[in-house]
Design a protein around this motif. Structure first.
Motif, PDB file in Angstrom:
ATOM      1  N   GLU A   7       0.821  -1.195   0.000  1.00  0.00           N
ATOM      2  CA  GLU A   7       0.000   0.000   0.000  1.00  0.00           C
ATOM      3  C   GLU A   7       0.862   1.255   0.000  1.00  0.00           C
ATOM      4  OE1 GLU A   7      -2.543  -0.306   3.306  1.00  0.00           O
ATOM      5  OE2 GLU A   7      -3.703  -2.010   2.523  1.00  0.00           O
ATOM      6  N   ASN A   8       0.236   2.363  -0.410  1.00  0.00           N
ATOM      7  CA  ASN A   8       0.966   3.617  -0.513  1.00  0.00           C
ATOM      8  C   ASN A   8       0.994   4.331   0.831  1.00  0.00           C
ATOM      9  OD1 ASN A   8       2.386   5.643  -1.791  1.00  0.00           O
ATOM     10  ND2 ASN A   8       0.541   6.778  -2.333  1.00  0.00           N
ATOM     11  N   THR A   9       1.509   3.655   1.847  1.00  0.00           N
ATOM     12  CA  THR A   9       1.642   4.241   3.165  1.00  0.00           C
ATOM     13  C   THR A   9       2.951   5.007   3.252  1.00  0.00           C
ATOM     14  OG1 THR A   9       2.744   2.267   3.993  1.00  0.00           O
ATOM     15  CG2 THR A   9       0.335   2.328   4.155  1.00  0.00           C
ATOM     16  N   LEU A  10       3.126   5.732   4.336  1.00  0.00           N
ATOM     17  CA  LEU A  10       4.374   6.454   4.550  1.00  0.00           C
ATOM     18  C   LEU A  10       5.551   5.484   4.563  1.00  0.00           C
ATOM     19  CD1 LEU A  10       5.902   9.050   5.207  1.00  0.00           C
ATOM     20  CD2 LEU A  10       5.391   8.647   7.636  1.00  0.00           C
ATOM     21  N   ALA A  11       5.363   4.327   5.228  1.00  0.00           N
ATOM     22  CA  ALA A  11       6.437   3.329   5.297  1.00  0.00           C
ATOM     23  C   ALA A  11       6.764   2.793   3.909  1.00  0.00           C
ATOM     24  CB  ALA A  11       6.033   2.182   6.227  1.00  0.00           C
ATOM     25  N   ALA A  12       5.718   2.542   3.085  1.00  0.00           N
ATOM     26  CA  ALA A  12       5.949   2.022   1.744  1.00  0.00           C
ATOM     27  C   ALA A  12       6.689   3.032   0.883  1.00  0.00           C
ATOM     28  CB  ALA A  12       4.619   1.644   1.098  1.00  0.00           C
ATOM     29  N   ARG A  13       6.313   4.315   1.009  1.00  0.00           N
ATOM     30  CA  ARG A  13       6.995   5.355   0.233  1.00  0.00           C
ATOM     31  C   ARG A  13       8.446   5.480   0.684  1.00  0.00           C
ATOM     32  NH1 ARG A  13       2.160   8.131   1.305  1.00  0.00           N
ATOM     33  NH2 ARG A  13       3.205   9.591   2.700  1.00  0.00           N
ATOM     34  N   PHE A  14       8.665   5.341   1.999  1.00  0.00           N
ATOM     35  CA  PHE A  14      10.019   5.427   2.544  1.00  0.00           C
ATOM     36  C   PHE A  14      10.881   4.296   1.984  1.00  0.00           C
ATOM     37  CE2 PHE A  14      13.043   4.531   6.101  1.00  0.00           C
ATOM     38  CZ  PHE A  14      13.745   5.720   6.039  1.00  0.00           C
ATOM     39  N   ARG A  15      10.313   3.062   1.939  1.00  0.00           N
ATOM     40  CA  ARG A  15      11.057   1.931   1.411  1.00  0.00           C
ATOM     41  C   ARG A  15      11.366   2.108  -0.071  1.00  0.00           C
ATOM     42  NH1 ARG A  15       7.992  -1.306   5.322  1.00  0.00           N
ATOM     43  NH2 ARG A  15       6.176  -1.201   3.961  1.00  0.00           N
ATOM     44  N   SER A  16      10.411   2.675  -0.797  1.00  0.00           N
ATOM     45  CA  SER A  16      10.619   2.904  -2.226  1.00  0.00           C
ATOM     46  C   SER A  16      11.770   3.880  -2.467  1.00  0.00           C
ATOM     47  CB  SER A  16       9.333   3.435  -2.867  1.00  0.00           C
ATOM     48  OG  SER A  16       9.534   3.714  -4.232  1.00  0.00           O
ATOM     49  N   ILE A  17      11.814   4.936  -1.665  1.00  0.00           N
ATOM     50  CA  ILE A  17      12.891   5.921  -1.790  1.00  0.00           C
ATOM     51  C   ILE A  17      14.230   5.294  -1.439  1.00  0.00           C
ATOM     52  CG2 ILE A  17      13.817   8.063  -0.831  1.00  0.00           C
ATOM     53  CD1 ILE A  17      10.898   8.997  -0.481  1.00  0.00           C
ATOM     54  N   LEU A  18      14.247   4.459  -0.377  1.00  0.00           N
ATOM     55  CA  LEU A  18      15.490   3.798   0.023  1.00  0.00           C
ATOM     56  C   LEU A  18      15.972   2.828  -1.046  1.00  0.00           C
ATOM     57  CD1 LEU A  18      15.060   3.020   3.821  1.00  0.00           C
ATOM     58  CD2 LEU A  18      16.284   4.888   2.739  1.00  0.00           C
ATOM     59  N   SER A  19      15.042   2.170  -1.728  1.00  0.00           N
ATOM     60  CA  SER A  19      15.422   1.257  -2.800  1.00  0.00           C
ATOM     61  C   SER A  19      16.132   2.007  -3.922  1.00  0.00           C
ATOM     62  CB  SER A  19      14.184   0.549  -3.344  1.00  0.00           C
ATOM     63  OG  SER A  19      14.532  -0.328  -4.388  1.00  0.00           O
ATOM     64  N   ARG A  20      15.598   3.183  -4.284  1.00  0.00           N
ATOM     65  CA  ARG A  20      16.245   3.979  -5.327  1.00  0.00           C
ATOM     66  C   ARG A  20      17.594   4.500  -4.854  1.00  0.00           C
ATOM     67  NH1 ARG A  20      10.862   5.939  -5.889  1.00  0.00           N
ATOM     68  NH2 ARG A  20      11.411   7.921  -4.894  1.00  0.00           N
ATOM     69  N   LEU A  21      17.669   4.860  -3.570  1.00  0.00           N
ATOM     70  CA  LEU A  21      18.923   5.332  -3.005  1.00  0.00           C
ATOM     71  C   LEU A  21      19.984   4.240  -3.066  1.00  0.00           C
ATOM     72  CD1 LEU A  21      20.628   7.394  -1.400  1.00  0.00           C
ATOM     73  CD2 LEU A  21      19.616   6.447   0.697  1.00  0.00           C
ATOM     74  N   ALA A  22      19.583   2.986  -2.777  1.00  0.00           N
ATOM     75  CA  ALA A  22      20.527   1.870  -2.804  1.00  0.00           C
ATOM     76  C   ALA A  22      21.098   1.660  -4.198  1.00  0.00           C
ATOM     77  CB  ALA A  22      19.839   0.587  -2.320  1.00  0.00           C
ATOM     78  N   ARG A  23      20.256   1.794  -5.228  1.00  0.00           N
ATOM     79  CA  ARG A  23      20.731   1.618  -6.595  1.00  0.00           C
ATOM     80  C   ARG A  23      21.737   2.703  -6.975  1.00  0.00           C
ATOM     81  NH1 ARG A  23      15.214   0.204  -7.540  1.00  0.00           N
ATOM     82  NH2 ARG A  23      14.732   2.298  -8.284  1.00  0.00           N
ATOM     83  N   VAL A  24      21.418   3.934  -6.591  1.00  0.00           N
ATOM     84  CA  VAL A  24      22.320   5.039  -6.910  1.00  0.00           C
ATOM     85  C   VAL A  24      23.636   4.889  -6.159  1.00  0.00           C
ATOM     86  CG1 VAL A  24      22.649   7.523  -6.717  1.00  0.00           C
ATOM     87  CG2 VAL A  24      20.445   6.628  -7.459  1.00  0.00           C
TER      88      VAL A  24
END
Length: 290
Positions: A7-24
């Protein structure tokens, strides 16, 4: 409010941002100019992993199924940490030497346990183990399953906080040493078992009663003769012709009856041997057609 990985919760958005950060970060971490933010990046990566662990534990405690995305988080870290798929970038991002079955020394373990990104180091080892164990146990369904289960058990213990990063790395290296010895197992028999004969032997010896009553030497001889039968009777059209398939199964069963296998009359033992023989059949059929 019920939490959900998808779901598009705050935690889910946070994890999504961290995933992109890990790739970069995996692509840029080697730059000297970014050395001052390394600790901060590592902190966020740890947060991402622990969020998944706590979510999984919480769901298990409530008797709810753990979403597949959470179960596969650690396994996906390698893939999500590099955009170009270069495995060497993963080792660099993890801060560890490239794993090798030929050089699993205590120094390797120590360096890996001190890697700047232990999650990536663990996943690099896991990925190597999966690839190497699959290659060395090709066509051997018993050993493939055994290694797969051992790897999964270690990763589950790590995910459930039963093992620390250092402990799971040591366990994975120990398992890798077992994988490295796998190719030589057939040489312990007299005469030595070829890889296809060893695969059949492992299926036969999976029945403990047979090992205890008939012994390893007899089971090894059964394996040799079963392979001879398969090579003699298999045809390239064995998968589509019921009569050819029935003849193969009948020949296998007659040989097992000859040796009074299995001594405890467990139907599951016969089923496993049949499954192993059919797994080898395409290989033998291709060799016959060549």
């Amino acid at each position: 409010m019920q939490r959900s990985w998808g779901e598009n919760t705050l935690a889910a958005r946070f994890r999504s941002i961290l995933s992109r950060l890990a790739r970069v970060w995996a692509l840029a971490s080697g730059r000297d100019s970014l050395a001052d933010v390394h600790s901060e990046i590592k902190f966020y990566e740890e947060v991402r992993v622990w969020m998944a662990k706590y979510d999984a534990m919480d769901r298990q405690n409530r008797g709810e199924p753990v979403p597949e995305d959470i179960q596969r988080l650690l396994a996906s870290l390698i893939d999500s940490s590099t955009a170009n798929g270069d495995v060497l970038d993963i080792y660099e991002a993890a801060g560890m030497p490239k794993p090798s079955l030929e050089d699993l020394t205590s120094e390797f373990v120590e360096k890996t346990q001190k890697a700047r990104n232990p999650q990536l180091a663990i996943e690099a080892l896991r990925a190597m183990l999966v690839d190497e164990s699959t290659a060395v146990t090709r066509h051997n369904i018993v050993r493939q399953r055994a290694f797969s289960e051992r790897i999964a058990e270690l990763m589950n213990k790590y995910t459930n906080q039963q093992l620390t990063s250092a402990e799971v790395i040591a366990e994975l290296v120990a398992l890798a040493k077992d994988v490295a010895k796998e190719a030589q197992r057939g040489e312990t028999f007299e005469p030595p078992l070829r890889s296809d004969e060893l695969a059949v032997y492992d299926a036969i010896a999976h029945n403990e009663s047979a090992v205890n009553v008939q012994g390893e030497d007899t089971l090894a001889q059964i394996a040799r003769e079963l392979v001879q039968v398969m090579r003699r009777d298999v045809r390239t059209d064995w998968t589509v012709r019921d009569d050819v398939r029935a003849k193969l199964r009948s020949s296998i069963k007659r040989l097992l009856v000859k040796y009074k296998y299995p001594p405890d009359q467990q139907p599951g033992a016969i089923k496993l041997v049949m499954e192993q023989m059919e797994s080898l059949a395409p290989k033998f059929a291709a060799e016959r057609a060549a």
